[in-house]
Every structure is written in C-alpha cells, then in structure tokens.
Design a protein around this motif. Structure first.
Motif, PDB file in Angstrom:
ATOM      1  N   ALA A   1     -88.822  82.044   7.837  1.00 58.26           N
ATOM      2  CA  ALA A   1     -89.280  83.362   7.394  1.00 58.26           C
ATOM      3  C   ALA A   1     -88.332  84.451   7.864  1.00 58.26           C
ATOM      4  O   ALA A   1     -88.009  85.385   7.113  1.00 58.26           O
ATOM      5  CB  ALA A   1     -90.694  83.621   7.915  1.00 58.26           C
ATOM      6  N   ALA A   2     -87.861  84.337   9.104  1.00 57.54           N
ATOM      7  CA  ALA A   2     -86.895  85.311   9.601  1.00 57.54           C
ATOM      8  C   ALA A   2     -85.613  85.267   8.777  1.00 57.54           C
ATOM      9  O   ALA A   2     -85.054  86.316   8.399  1.00 57.54           O
ATOM     10  CB  ALA A   2     -86.589  85.032  11.069  1.00 57.54           C
ATOM     11  N   GLN A   3     -85.147  84.061   8.445  1.00 59.85           N
ATOM     12  CA  GLN A   3     -83.918  83.931   7.666  1.00 59.85           C
ATOM     13  C   GLN A   3     -84.070  84.500   6.251  1.00 59.85           C
ATOM     14  O   GLN A   3     -83.178  85.191   5.750  1.00 59.85           O
ATOM     15  CB  GLN A   3     -83.492  82.460   7.600  1.00 59.85           C
ATOM     16  CG  GLN A   3     -83.014  81.904   8.938  1.00 59.85           C
ATOM     17  CD  GLN A   3     -82.695  80.422   8.864  1.00 59.85           C
ATOM     18  OE1 GLN A   3     -83.594  79.591   8.723  1.00 59.85           O
ATOM     19  NE2 GLN A   3     -81.425  80.080   8.953  1.00 59.85           N
ATOM     20  N   PHE A   4     -85.198  84.211   5.594  1.00 59.81           N
ATOM     21  CA  PHE A   4     -85.410  84.724   4.237  1.00 59.81           C
ATOM     22  C   PHE A   4     -85.580  86.242   4.247  1.00 59.81           C
ATOM     23  O   PHE A   4     -85.084  86.936   3.349  1.00 59.81           O
ATOM     24  CB  PHE A   4     -86.643  84.072   3.611  1.00 59.81           C
ATOM     25  CG  PHE A   4     -86.451  82.630   3.230  1.00 59.81           C
ATOM     26  CD1 PHE A   4     -85.278  82.200   2.640  1.00 59.81           C
ATOM     27  CD2 PHE A   4     -87.452  81.695   3.468  1.00 59.81           C
ATOM     28  CE1 PHE A   4     -85.091  80.867   2.291  1.00 59.81           C
ATOM     29  CE2 PHE A   4     -87.281  80.359   3.125  1.00 59.81           C
ATOM     30  CZ  PHE A   4     -86.101  79.947   2.540  1.00 59.81           C
ATOM     31  N   ALA A   5     -86.287  86.753   5.252  1.00 61.33           N
ATOM     32  CA  ALA A   5     -86.479  88.203   5.341  1.00 61.33           C
ATOM     33  C   ALA A   5     -85.146  88.910   5.560  1.00 61.33           C
ATOM     34  O   ALA A   5     -84.846  89.926   4.924  1.00 61.33           O
ATOM     35  CB  ALA A   5     -87.461  88.537   6.467  1.00 61.33           C
ATOM     36  N   LEU A   6     -84.333  88.365   6.454  1.00 66.46           N
ATOM     37  CA  LEU A   6     -83.006  88.954   6.699  1.00 66.46           C
ATOM     38  C   LEU A   6     -82.138  88.892   5.446  1.00 66.46           C
ATOM     39  O   LEU A   6     -81.432  89.853   5.120  1.00 66.46           O
ATOM     40  CB  LEU A   6     -82.325  88.222   7.854  1.00 66.46           C
ATOM     41  CG  LEU A   6     -82.923  88.451   9.245  1.00 66.46           C
ATOM     42  CD1 LEU A   6     -82.360  87.435  10.233  1.00 66.46           C
ATOM     43  CD2 LEU A   6     -82.655  89.867   9.723  1.00 66.46           C
ATOM     44  N   ALA A   7     -82.210  87.763   4.729  1.00 65.14           N
ATOM     45  CA  ALA A   7     -81.421  87.617   3.506  1.00 65.14           C
ATOM     46  C   ALA A   7     -81.840  88.616   2.437  1.00 65.14           C
ATOM     47  O   ALA A   7     -81.055  88.939   1.539  1.00 65.14           O
ATOM     48  CB  ALA A   7     -81.547  86.193   2.971  1.00 65.14           C
ATOM     49  N   SER A   8     -83.074  89.098   2.533  1.00 65.60           N
ATOM     50  CA  SER A   8     -83.601  90.046   1.555  1.00 65.60           C
ATOM     51  C   SER A   8     -83.434  91.497   2.001  1.00 65.60           C
ATOM     52  O   SER A   8     -83.909  92.409   1.323  1.00 65.60           O
ATOM     53  CB  SER A   8     -85.083  89.746   1.293  1.00 65.60           C
ATOM     54  OG  SER A   8     -85.249  88.421   0.823  1.00 65.60           O
ATOM     55  N   GLY A   9     -82.801  91.698   3.154  1.00 66.07           N
ATOM     56  CA  GLY A   9     -82.535  93.058   3.623  1.00 66.07           C
ATOM     57  C   GLY A   9     -83.634  93.673   4.456  1.00 66.07           C
ATOM     58  O   GLY A   9     -83.638  94.897   4.675  1.00 66.07           O
ATOM     59  N   ALA A  10     -84.563  92.865   4.952  1.00 63.84           N
ATOM     60  CA  ALA A  10     -85.665  93.387   5.760  1.00 63.84           C
ATOM     61  C   ALA A  10     -85.240  93.578   7.207  1.00 63.84           C
ATOM     62  O   ALA A  10     -84.234  93.037   7.674  1.00 63.84           O
ATOM     63  CB  ALA A  10     -86.858  92.440   5.686  1.00 63.84           C
ATOM     64  N   ILE A  11     -86.040  94.343   7.932  1.00 65.83           N
ATOM     65  CA  ILE A  11     -85.898  94.511   9.374  1.00 65.83           C
ATOM     66  C   ILE A  11     -86.910  93.585  10.018  1.00 65.83           C
ATOM     67  O   ILE A  11     -88.116  93.691   9.755  1.00 65.83           O
ATOM     68  CB  ILE A  11     -86.148  95.963   9.793  1.00 65.83           C
ATOM     69  CG1 ILE A  11     -85.170  96.897   9.061  1.00 65.83           C
ATOM     70  CG2 ILE A  11     -86.003  96.128  11.314  1.00 65.83           C
ATOM     71  CD1 ILE A  11     -85.556  98.358   9.138  1.00 65.83           C
TER      72      ILE A  11
END
Length: 341
Positions: free
Chosen positions: A180-190
């Motif tokens: 989840a952290a990896q997908f969120a980061l890949a999507s530009g999230a903090i």
C-alpha cells in the motif's frame, strides 16, 4: 517435460502449523479448460496462520493451505487458448473472481481456505483464473502479488482512487501495508507509516515514505497524524489492525475520508464506533482481495513504475513450518516466501 503423476503437497487439519504434513498425492491431468501449473514459489500471510489453527471463517478441513503462488504452465487442457507451456503465471486468490463484486459463490473459491491451495508442487486451475507475472519479477516476487499486493491495490485504487497529494496512513509494515505504501507513493500521495520498530520504519523510509511513527514510543499516534496533516486528517487509511486500532483510525481520518478495513492483526473485541463514523461521515470499506481484472490492472502499474515487492526472507519447501514460525513472530517487513525447486 512429461507431466508427473505424483505431486508433493502440505496439508493442515486446522490443528496448528506445527502439524503441517508433507505427503504425496496423485496429480490428474488438467480438464478441458484448466492448466497445470508447476509452483515455484508461495508467499505467506496472516490468513494462513488462521487456517492452520482452524479459526478462519468457513474454512475447509484437511486442506492444502496458502493462496499465493507463482509458477509456470506445464500442461494445457484441450480447449485452452491464449496460453502456452512455459508461461509464468499466478492463479487469482479466488479462482472465480474474474471481475466485479465478490459474491458468496466467488468467495468460496478462495484458495487455501475454502478449497485446496498452492502449498504443493503442482496445481490444476481454471484458465480464467490466470494472470501473467510481470517479466521483470522473479517467481519469489511474483508469489507476493495475488493477496497482499492486490488487496493493497484495491484499497488504494478502488472505487475512489487516491490521487497525488492525498495523505495516506498505512498501519504496519507487513505485506499488504508495504505494498500500500508503494502504490500510494507511485500515485503521488504523501504516506505515513506506523510500526513498533524503528528498524522497520527505516525500511519504509528507504521506500520513499515521507513520515513514520513508532506507535510504541508515541501511543497517541493518531494525534501525531493530525499534527502531520495540519489537523485535517488523512484521506485514506489502510486499516490492518482491526478492533484495537479502529478508534484511533477514526480520529486520524479526515471528514468524509476512507478507512479500508483489511485485517485484525492487533486483535481486540472493540466494535466500530457507529456514532463517530456518522458524525465524521467516514466511508468504511471492507476489502476481500480483488478480481482477475484488477490483478491485470495492478500489474500494469507495477510494470510502469518498476515496483519491486519487498521480500523479507525465503525458506525452502521443506522448511514450510519454519516459514510459518517466522511469519507469526512478526519480525518481517513485507513478505515471507517459500521457494520450491
């Protein structure tokens, strides 16, 4: 290669992983719309501990455990099209979840809980359940995708996908949480990650996570989340803790934010505080893995961003019991994998 007639497999009677039995079983030829997959790697998750102890809802007894396997096609049913010998594949977690919402019938095709799973050398599966492994991933990495990765993808990029600039709170550093952290980061999230271990939080930092909280040192981690977000709260929470963390998650989420309910690894018996959920207009969403279509969509994101699963430790097939012990110790970050020859 000629298809063997005997395959080794583990079975559990629900009496503890210490009593996993490695035995030989007859391997039949695939039916017309099935393929035979030679399993090269299997990844473990919290659900596998539950099945081994006989406490997973509606589980089958005397079952081949584990849902997450990666391997190669070694035999094709006579009506199979679009696949060939040697293709690298994963069966979906629930074999009949092709697209759309889960139903009771679909749920009961879940590998390693409701039907025999993948902790074995060979398995016959329906061709409609197959998803190709991204070419750049190993079998060990591919085996982490069917449950942990797909659950995280479904949470982050489901009905209301997170977007760049969103705040995402990820509880823990296990398989689902790390993906989840990896997908969120890949999507530009903090991304904000919690853990009881500074060492595990360091791994999260190396993935690019912007904020980390040690919840043992800061028991009011929900208040720290509010501080990080300027009092607003996060847009999405990956809630794997369950009853013992839900109150703090409700405090940490923004008004009209999403709490994706995935697990209950922290235990406890608290219910969902309905009044608080109403007053903050929170969306609480239970997630049961995902479909073949979502799996294929996820693989495109993995490939585009070249995301590599975090594999903590690999055990041999004969060391399956030791792999369960290590999983239960919660010393890992990411995934624990069993490798077959």
């Amino acid at each position: 290669m000629s298809l063997p007639t005997i395959s080794r497999e583990y079975r559990t009677q629900g009496d503890g992983y210490q009593n996993l039995k490695l035995q030989s079983a007859t391997l039949s030829k695939p039916k017309a719309t099935e393929v035979t997959v030679k399993i090269h790697a299997v990844s473990l998750q919290f659900r596998d501990l539950m099945v081994s102890k006989g406490i997973y809802p509606q589980q089958k007894w005397d079952i081949v455990p584990c849902s997450d396997g990666a391997g190669e096609i070694v035999a094709l049913g006579e009506e199979v099209k679009g696949w060939k010998i040697g293709d690298r594949v994963c069966p979906n977690f629930a074999l009949d979840h092709i697209h759309g919402d889960v139903t009771e019938d679909i749920k009961l095709t879940g590998l390693g809980g409701h039907i025999d799973g993948v902790l074995r050398e060979y398995i016959n599966v329906p061709v409609h359940s197959l998803v190709r492994i991204p070419e750049y991933l190993s079998y060990e990495e591919g085996s982490t995708l069917p449950c942990a990765a797909l659950t995280a993808y479904n949470a982050c990029l489901g009905p209301v996908p997170l977007k760049g600039g969103d705040y995402v709170l990820v509880l823990g550093t296990g398989g689902v949480s790390t993906f989840a952290a990896q997908f969120a980061l890949a999507s530009g999230a903090i991304v904000i990650v919690t853990s009881s271990s500074d060492e595990k939080l360091l791994v999260a930092k190396k993935l690019g996570v912007q904020h980390t909280i040690n919840y043992k040192k800061n028991v009011k981690w929900d208040e720290e989340v509010l501080n990080i977000t300027g009092g607003r709260g996060v847009d999405h929470i990956i809630e794997v803790g369950g009853p013992n963390t839900i109150l703090k998650s409700i405090n940490a989420v923004r008004y009209a934010g999403w709490i994706h309910i995935i697990g209950f690894v922290s235990g406890g018996d608290n219910g969902i505080p309905v009044t608080l959920a109403i007053l903050k207009t929170i969306i609480l969403r239970g997630i049961l893995i995902g479909s073949v279509k979502q799996f294929e969509d996820m693989n495109r994101l993995l490939t585009a961003r070249q995301i590599r699963p975090v594999v903590d430790k690999v055990f041999s097939f004969e060391e399956a019991t030791e792999a369960y012990v290590y999983l239960e110790s919660q010393h890992h970050v990411g995934k624990v994998v069993i490798k077959l020859a």
